[in-house]
Design an enzyme around this catalytic site. Sequence first.
Site, short mmCIF file in Angstrom:
data_model
loop_
_atom_site.label_atom_id
_atom_site.label_comp_id
_atom_site.label_asym_id
_atom_site.label_seq_id
_atom_site.Cartn_x
_atom_site.Cartn_y
_atom_site.Cartn_z
N PRO A 1 13.84 -73.28 -24.87
CA PRO A 1 14.27 -73.62 -23.52
C PRO A 1 13.74 -72.72 -22.40
CG PRO A 1 16.03 -72.52 -24.68
CD PRO A 1 14.91 -72.69 -25.67
N CYS A 2 12.44 -72.77 -22.19
CA CYS A 2 11.86 -71.97 -21.11
C CYS A 2 12.34 -72.47 -19.74
CB CYS A 2 10.34 -71.96 -21.19
SG CYS A 2 9.58 -73.58 -21.18
N HIS A 3 12.86 -73.69 -19.69
CA HIS A 3 13.38 -74.23 -18.43
C HIS A 3 14.63 -73.48 -17.97
CE1 HIS A 3 15.40 -76.42 -21.71
NE2 HIS A 3 16.46 -76.40 -20.91
#
Length: 144
Positions: free
Chosen positions: A106-108
């Site tokens: 989950p780089c978001h």
Amino acid sequence: MAFEDNEEKALKDLVAKFPNAVFERKLDLLQQNALFIFQDDWSRLNQIKLHLRGTAFQLRVWESLLKIPMGKLSTYGNLAHSIGSPNASRAVGTAIGSNPVAFLIPCHRVIQSTGVFGGYMWGPTRKAAIIGWESAHTQSKIEM
């Protein structure tokens, strides 16, 4: 796993990334397991196995991304601290930017310390939408 609006471009990108692979369209248990993340039952997320290739630093950053709970956000600086490299915010940002797996890693969930969402490989609109969706999803689970 990536977000792509154009199926032909997606296939072309895969062929470029894996030139010796044979591509075949099919739906099997592996793909079905990957789709669990888009269902309401998040308890089986740990059944999805990823085989990633990156530097030791990139792998540490990507692993730390997995520890950010759904619906929560962190900053590049906080992530740098969490991996024991407090002065490496820019390097953390570069490692996040090279994350090869959309949504599952989950780089978001990482934003700038100013609160600005910042960049996202698959576009700022998609990043904002995912953050909003996760926030709404976790809020509705809490209120029920």
